[in-house]
Design a protein around this motif. Sequence first.
Motif, PDB file in Angstrom:
ATOM      1  N   THR B 137       0.672  -1.214   0.005  1.00 23.95           N
ATOM      2  CA  THR B 137       0.017  -0.077   0.036  1.00 23.95           C
ATOM      3  C   THR B 137       0.919   1.134   0.014  1.00 23.95           C
ATOM      4  N   THR B 138       2.117   1.137   0.090  1.00 25.13           N
ATOM      5  CA  THR B 138       3.196   2.453   0.180  1.00 25.13           C
ATOM      6  C   THR B 138       3.857   2.462  -1.032  1.00 25.13           C
ATOM      7  N   GLY B 139       3.663   1.529  -1.972  1.00 21.78           N
ATOM      8  CA  GLY B 139       4.838   1.702  -3.129  1.00 21.78           C
ATOM      9  C   GLY B 139       6.098   1.146  -2.869  1.00 21.78           C
ATOM     10  N   GLY B 140       6.122   0.705  -1.927  1.00 22.67           N
ATOM     11  CA  GLY B 140       7.621   0.591  -1.332  1.00 22.67           C
ATOM     12  C   GLY B 140       8.146  -0.757  -1.719  1.00 22.67           C
ATOM     13  N   LEU B 141       7.413  -1.604  -2.515  1.00 19.58           N
ATOM     14  CA  LEU B 141       7.965  -2.812  -2.768  1.00 19.58           C
ATOM     15  C   LEU B 141       9.078  -2.670  -3.802  1.00 19.58           C
ATOM     16  N   SER B 142      10.161  -3.443  -4.003  1.00 20.06           N
ATOM     17  CA  SER B 142      11.240  -3.141  -4.857  1.00 20.06           C
ATOM     18  C   SER B 142      11.656  -4.362  -5.558  1.00 20.06           C
ATOM     19  N   ALA B 143      10.911  -4.874  -6.583  1.00 17.55           N
ATOM     20  CA  ALA B 143      11.366  -6.113  -7.106  1.00 17.55           C
ATOM     21  C   ALA B 143      12.787  -6.570  -7.219  1.00 17.55           C
ATOM     22  N   VAL B 169       2.051  -9.678  -6.105  1.00 20.86           N
ATOM     23  CA  VAL B 169       1.830  -8.375  -5.372  1.00 20.86           C
ATOM     24  C   VAL B 169       0.710  -7.755  -5.839  1.00 20.86           C
ATOM     25  N   CYS B 170      -0.038  -7.308  -4.785  1.00 18.76           N
ATOM     26  CA  CYS B 170      -1.192  -6.469  -5.070  1.00 18.76           C
ATOM     27  C   CYS B 170      -0.868  -5.022  -4.662  1.00 18.76           C
ATOM     28  N   ARG B 171      -1.135  -4.206  -5.537  1.00 18.89           N
ATOM     29  CA  ARG B 171      -0.798  -2.660  -5.421  1.00 18.89           C
ATOM     30  C   ARG B 171      -2.132  -1.980  -5.016  1.00 18.89           C
ATOM     31  N   LEU B 172      -2.468  -1.309  -3.888  1.00 20.06           N
ATOM     32  CA  LEU B 172      -3.621  -0.658  -3.892  1.00 20.06           C
ATOM     33  C   LEU B 172      -3.182   0.541  -2.791  1.00 20.06           C
ATOM     34  N   PHE B 173      -4.221   1.515  -3.093  1.00 22.49           N
ATOM     35  CA  PHE B 173      -4.049   2.669  -2.024  1.00 22.49           C
ATOM     36  C   PHE B 173      -5.057   3.313  -1.599  1.00 22.49           C
ATOM     37  N   ALA B 236      -0.832   2.582   6.553  1.00 20.49           N
ATOM     38  CA  ALA B 236      -0.953   3.785   5.314  1.00 20.49           C
ATOM     39  C   ALA B 236      -2.289   3.795   5.067  1.00 20.49           C
TER      40      ALA B 236
END
Lengths: 330, 365
Positions: B137-143, B169-173, B236
Amino acid sequence: MQRSLLSLPLNFSLRNKLFNAGFRVIADLQRLTDSELIHEAGVSQQDVLELLQAVRGEGGDAWSSSTSLELLQKEGESRSIVSFCSQLDEALSGGVPVGKITEVCGTPGVGKTQLCLQVAVDVQIPPCFGGLGGHVIFVDTEGGFLLQRIEDIAAAVVRHCSLLVEDDEQREGILTFTVETILSNIYVVRCNDYIEVLAQLHLLPDFLLEHPRTCLLVIDSVACPFRHIEVVSQRTQLLQSLGLQLTNLAIRYNLAVLVTNHMTTRLQGSQSQLVPALGELWGHAPTIRLLLQWLNSQRVAIVVKSPDHMEAIVQYQITSDGLRDVDESV
Amino acid sequence: MVFLRADMCPGLDSDLVRDLRAADVKTVEDLVSSNLEDLAHRCSVSYKALYAIRRVLLAQHSAFPVSGADLYEELLSSTAIISTGNPSLDKLLDSGLYTGEITELSGGPGSGKSQVCFGVAVHVSLQLKQNVIYVDTTGGLSASRLLQMLRAQTCNVEEQMEALQRIRVCRLFDIFALLHCLHTLCSDSSSSSSVEGGAVAAAVAAGGGGVEGVSLQQASVSGGSVKAVIVDSVSAVISPLLGGNHTEAMSLMIQVAGILRTMAKDFNVAVLVTNHVTRNTSSSRSCGTDVQPGLGVSWSHIPRTRVLLERVEEAGTGIQPSVRSATLIKSSRQPCFLREEFDLRFWSQTKTSTSGKRKREESDS
């Protein structure tokens, strides 16, 4: 587990209508035809449409999923913006990354705005010179956007690129890469208070549709408008949603987001300590945090927080041409 | 709260449902709480029939007791302890993350929460060959950081790629997107067989749909099952709500908690969430540290185990940039305030075993 209707992004009156009609969980809606639903809950067709969207998860911000392998490929394609300070670029493996939020903190006069201006120019370096050729939206809240400085920096970058010209493509590229084009591709938004900043960010998706080449958003500074909101809980809430909004923008529109922040003093017992302003909670919002400070009359940048870089400390200097490496021989 | 329908139980036919409706009895709840004698009189049905219907409905909607011995059997067969891959953390958590439980990591910015999450994800996917769902949820995942950690553990490129494919990875905000995502993960994709009713009903039956390939069950079909769900960070999306409409924020927070709990129990996965910290401004230093996990008291009951991550600052050597301390602040198995230190650079080793691998990892970075 039964999913409650409260977990849907519905408007207040529709939710109340459904509740009063006895609907509590989503499964209650099952086996009802739409006309029965309208009859049962006393809602309009418009409401049913909204409900349908909410149940399908289309309303508001949708979510996406991918494997981390796909993500790795995407990361491999995305570029970073060089800062013209090779040590700093190295510490960030390539510069300010696209698709992430980078925060620059520092005391007054240490070069936060200079770094922003430098990056705003560098992002426009044409692809034939290894740049991104992107446009910039610069949200200026402190009045620090000095045209004189940006002209200096732009001229230096153009000069640097013209020295690199080797093939025909680059010869053609340099013709359109001038100080005038650089200036015309920076869209400056002057915001006086936090309401203007928030309004601007709400309107940004429309702007980005009109200017699809935009790949950098600068907010210089985020501290100035938000620091002096009196009600702390309101400030925290606004900042938290700002953080989410910026993350969303960065990932959805593939923007590099660069924000600056002030420093403040925190008292711990009898000791005091300089820490980034806006509170600890805000510190979670940026993905990468850079701390600029003076160390023995030398400017240094410290990578304090980053998911994929080691903590590093690098020296830099600010010349009339902009941000540069420290020349050891001088 | 379920509407009375004709096919719910024997004896409840459509005529009776209509009659009950006329008497303002629409739901099971209404039927159970109404005076049956009075109702029998009004709808002109036998009291016995209504009584039988009520018994069946109550039985259908109630939970039933299970003996402790049976539960223990089930526990032994279903619970797994998932090693985090880091010996110090495993020691702190009594050998790892337990499936069926929620474990929380809290800490300030840059305290290494995401790094620990990455480490767990990499270990589960590479060493245990299980699937991981990572909600970012923070956009912090770095592949690329995941790859870097994988490289430190194996040189086989194919294994690395396979491990990366097992991490979804599921990205959501947004809080609603989070709820929708979690419910989709839990939804039983096979249940959408017979759909009567309108478009809304169809959408409900389809379990929201929209995003393919992300159900806990589906994932388990396609080789390896999901053993860990990581939500980085849960605060977050929740903390922007707090401070506004308080009751609504609380209700949403409890819903997130509820679905996480159900997920952990029903699908036997280990749930790992991250949280921010708040600083105690008052001088009450009761819990040993001056920071405590955020999201308030109501959330503090949700995770079974809470770990506080902090940077280590030593007076002599100054700040050691990659060393973090983990303190156990809530646990049902280990004494609280256990403290362990670990180095983020060497995830899968103790600090004392060094050299060879360290060099390789550093040359990668």
